[in-house]
Design an enzyme around this catalytic site. Sequence first.
Site, PDB file in Angstrom:
ATOM      1  CB  VAL B  16       9.105   3.379  -5.120  1.00 35.22           C
ATOM      2  CG1 VAL B  16       9.083   4.897  -5.049  1.00 35.22           C
ATOM      3  CG2 VAL B  16      10.343   2.905  -5.866  1.00 35.22           C
ATOM      4  CB  CYS B  17       6.030  -0.657  -5.184  1.00 32.50           C
ATOM      5  SG  CYS B  17       5.397  -2.312  -5.440  1.00 32.50           S
TER       6      CYS B  17
END
Lengths: 267, 81
Positions: B16-17
């Site tokens: 994820v980011c």
Amino acid sequence: MSILLDSVWLKENLNNTNFIVLDIRSPREYNSAHIPNSRLVPYDKILSFNDTASYFDVASKEQIEELLGILGVDINSTLVICGDRGGATASRLFWSLAYYGLSVKFLDISFSKWTSLGYPVTDKVEIIDNSNFTITQSTVDFKVDHEYVLSKIDDSNSILLDTRSPEEFNGTIAAGPKSGRIPNSKNFPWEIAVGDDGYIFKNIENLNTLFEKFGITKDKEIICYCQVGEKASHTFVALQICGYNNVKIYDRSFADWSTRDNLPIES
Amino acid sequence: MITQQQSKKLDLVGQVCPWPVINTVKELKKLNDGDVLEVTVDHLPSTINIPSAVKKDGHEILSSEEIDEGVFKIFIKNNNN
């Protein structure tokens, strides 16, 4: 009323049709195993974006109505968010639904934790009767744009909370075309509010201690941002859990801020 | 000197980011001009973040498509001038 829903209670009440579990994990993960009767929320359905934009907007009221109608949600249902990977994406779903004034709760543990506890899961996807879902409430004051943020940079009554990693905050790494931060931001890396052992959030006592340590007080307006509005949503929910009632998200976040030429960036 | 173009695969499913962007940028720095990087992600924001980040360095997005429900492939032509 608590935002968090006790997983032990949910395990015992999976047939309670007043509660609908919304699963925001990937379709592949959902199809492999999910909580019985839970509904998959495709992530792209809670966002509004186009190919040229560098940021996401919250889905429109009509998009959310269509989504919840397809998922067979009744207007009187309480929605329960289930996620994984720390809960940032799930928090974005929570915030999006709360923004439209819907009754929404957060399952206190991740799906991985749910399975590790041996709680019921299935790979069976139920056939759902669509509903006609209409949002009747007004939107809640949970969302701000770059102009609003700009007006608050030097306002001592507001705290700009950058929930990205210290490396992104300091500008040593960047998840977009520019590094740095919005001037006068305070760094609150979102993951420090994630609970131990599969809990999406630390307990309320530890969250309060954390916010106090960072000088985040209830008398201020808190504006959370990150890169695209996911991590900021986790911090938003954590603050809501602790009773902060003046919290907003700059949902387009630094992905928007950093691509506007006329806005200041600090590093 | 003419460098033969290569293709490299980078599987970032589960990340994820900000890690899909960080790892993509890091990988591109190892490649030669003209090489193609095939990135697989299952985090929707990465389909916007990655092109946005690499285009400013001069790299070219050849394509970005959903290959499976919630799984995306992004092909990037490296341009490390």
